[in-house]
Design a protein around this motif. Structure first.
Motif, mmCIF file in Angstrom:
data_model
loop_
_atom_site.group_PDB
_atom_site.id
_atom_site.type_symbol
_atom_site.label_atom_id
_atom_site.label_comp_id
_atom_site.label_asym_id
_atom_site.label_seq_id
_atom_site.Cartn_x
_atom_site.Cartn_y
_atom_site.Cartn_z
ATOM 1 N N MET A 1 -90.920 -18.947 -9.635
ATOM 2 C CA MET A 1 -90.702 -19.590 -8.357
ATOM 3 C C MET A 1 -90.944 -21.095 -8.514
ATOM 4 S SD MET A 1 -92.510 -18.676 -4.786
ATOM 5 C CE MET A 1 -91.229 -17.936 -3.833
ATOM 6 N N THR A 2 -90.109 -21.890 -7.885
ATOM 7 C CA THR A 2 -90.258 -23.337 -8.000
ATOM 8 C C THR A 2 -90.472 -23.951 -6.625
ATOM 9 O OG1 THR A 2 -87.879 -23.672 -7.826
ATOM 10 C CG2 THR A 2 -88.785 -23.456 -10.046
ATOM 11 N N ASP A 3 -91.022 -25.140 -6.625
ATOM 12 C CA ASP A 3 -91.250 -25.897 -5.403
ATOM 13 C C ASP A 3 -89.960 -26.649 -5.081
ATOM 14 O OD1 ASP A 3 -91.963 -27.692 -3.439
ATOM 15 O OD2 ASP A 3 -93.624 -28.569 -4.555
ATOM 16 N N ASP A 4 -89.324 -26.328 -3.956
ATOM 17 C CA ASP A 4 -88.044 -26.940 -3.602
ATOM 18 C C ASP A 4 -88.150 -28.440 -3.370
ATOM 19 O OD1 ASP A 4 -86.705 -24.542 -3.812
ATOM 20 O OD2 ASP A 4 -86.935 -24.057 -1.688
ATOM 21 N N SER A 5 -89.349 -28.959 -3.109
ATOM 22 C CA SER A 5 -89.506 -30.394 -2.887
ATOM 23 C C SER A 5 -89.742 -31.159 -4.186
ATOM 24 C CB SER A 5 -90.658 -30.657 -1.915
ATOM 25 O OG SER A 5 -91.874 -30.259 -2.508
ATOM 26 N N ALA A 6 -90.006 -30.445 -5.267
ATOM 27 C CA ALA A 6 -90.259 -31.088 -6.557
ATOM 28 C C ALA A 6 -88.957 -31.635 -7.137
ATOM 29 C CB ALA A 6 -90.891 -30.098 -7.519
ATOM 30 N N PRO A 7 -89.015 -32.763 -7.827
ATOM 31 C CA PRO A 7 -87.808 -33.294 -8.464
ATOM 32 C C PRO A 7 -87.231 -32.292 -9.472
ATOM 33 C CG PRO A 7 -89.528 -34.948 -8.443
ATOM 34 C CD PRO A 7 -90.156 -33.651 -8.016
ATOM 35 N N TRP A 8 -85.926 -32.283 -9.573
ATOM 36 C CA TRP A 8 -85.265 -31.407 -10.529
ATOM 37 C C TRP A 8 -84.210 -32.210 -11.288
ATOM 38 C CZ3 TRP A 8 -80.113 -31.053 -9.230
ATOM 39 C CH2 TRP A 8 -79.798 -31.326 -7.893
ATOM 40 N N PRO A 9 -83.914 -31.804 -12.523
ATOM 41 C CA PRO A 9 -82.965 -32.554 -13.346
ATOM 42 C C PRO A 9 -81.537 -32.478 -12.822
ATOM 43 C CG PRO A 9 -84.363 -31.208 -14.723
ATOM 44 C CD PRO A 9 -84.591 -30.774 -13.303
ATOM 45 N N THR A 10 -80.887 -33.613 -12.861
ATOM 46 C CA THR A 10 -79.462 -33.675 -12.543
ATOM 47 C C THR A 10 -78.648 -33.827 -13.821
ATOM 48 O OG1 THR A 10 -79.607 -36.066 -12.205
ATOM 49 C CG2 THR A 10 -79.831 -34.655 -10.249
ATOM 50 N N GLU A 11 -79.334 -34.184 -14.910
ATOM 51 C CA GLU A 11 -78.663 -34.320 -16.201
ATOM 52 C C GLU A 11 -79.667 -34.115 -17.328
ATOM 53 O OE1 GLU A 11 -76.036 -37.564 -18.760
ATOM 54 O OE2 GLU A 11 -77.133 -38.234 -16.976
ATOM 55 N N LEU A 12 -79.255 -33.368 -18.332
ATOM 56 C CA LEU A 12 -80.006 -33.212 -19.578
ATOM 57 C C LEU A 12 -79.022 -33.577 -20.684
ATOM 58 C CD1 LEU A 12 -81.637 -29.709 -18.980
ATOM 59 C CD2 LEU A 12 -82.769 -31.908 -18.832
ATOM 60 N N ARG A 13 -79.397 -34.554 -21.520
ATOM 61 C CA ARG A 13 -78.492 -34.996 -22.576
ATOM 62 C C ARG A 13 -79.260 -35.183 -23.874
ATOM 63 N NH1 ARG A 13 -73.493 -37.231 -22.171
ATOM 64 N NH2 ARG A 13 -73.821 -37.468 -19.942
ATOM 65 N N VAL A 14 -78.795 -34.490 -24.917
ATOM 66 C CA VAL A 14 -79.398 -34.627 -26.244
ATOM 67 C C VAL A 14 -78.701 -35.786 -26.943
ATOM 68 C CG1 VAL A 14 -79.804 -33.501 -28.473
ATOM 69 C CG2 VAL A 14 -79.922 -32.162 -26.358
ATOM 70 N N SER A 15 -79.489 -36.671 -27.542
ATOM 71 C CA SER A 15 -78.933 -37.825 -28.251
ATOM 72 C C SER A 15 -78.117 -37.365 -29.454
ATOM 73 C CB SER A 15 -80.049 -38.769 -28.707
ATOM 74 O OG SER A 15 -80.877 -38.115 -29.647
ATOM 75 N N GLN A 16 -77.260 -38.246 -29.919
ATOM 76 C CA GLN A 16 -76.399 -37.922 -31.047
ATOM 77 C C GLN A 16 -77.199 -37.544 -32.292
ATOM 78 O OE1 GLN A 16 -73.466 -40.934 -31.830
ATOM 79 N NE2 GLN A 16 -72.165 -39.507 -32.940
ATOM 80 N N ASP A 17 -78.353 -38.194 -32.502
ATOM 81 C CA ASP A 17 -79.176 -37.876 -33.678
ATOM 82 C C ASP A 17 -80.085 -36.662 -33.448
ATOM 83 O OD1 ASP A 17 -81.256 -38.842 -32.074
ATOM 84 O OD2 ASP A 17 -81.766 -40.496 -33.410
#
Length: 122
Positions: A1-17
């Motif tokens: 269960m998560t807190d709906d008011s907590a920030p959540w990711p809009t983007e996850l990006r792995v660097s090229q390296d």
């Protein structure tokens, strides 16, 4: 269960390296977290244990890379590292904590390495 008011990711990006994960949150924050930091702070039982007395200090991960990220429901991801570790489930709340409280995690990790005579290198 998560807190709906907590920030959540809009983007996850792995660097090229494959050494950095960039996370953008819905509150406008953006953070770069190293693969090493994520690996040594993995929320897995292997690292965290089932209680505080079982916590492990994982040395030699300076050059670890992120091989793959896979969603776990709509609340987390599993990160696959090139050392074959993939049992940690990183919740959005935990990502936000890692990003905003590095001394609580990275600082303690570095102190533990020193106290135990361990190194970030192999």
């Amino acid at each position: 269960m998560t807190d709906d008011s907590a920030p959540w990711p809009t983007e996850l990006r792995v660097s090229q390296d494959k050494k950095t994960l960039t996370i953008a949150f819905n509150n406008g924050e953006r953070h770069d977290l190293s693969a090493e930091y994520l690996r040594v702070c993995s929320p897995s039982a292997e690292v965290k244990g089932h209680n505080p007395s079982q916590k492990q200090t994982v040395p030699g991960k300076r050059n670890v890379e992120i091989m793959k990220i896979e969603p776990v429901g709509n609340y987390a991801v599993r990160i696959h590292f090139d050392d074959m570790h993939n049992s940690g489930i990183f919740s959005w709340t935990y990502f936000f904590e890692l990003a905003n409280e590095p001394e609580k995690h990275w600082g303690v990790y570095l102190q533990e390495l020193e106290q135990k005579g361990l190194s970030r290198d192999l």
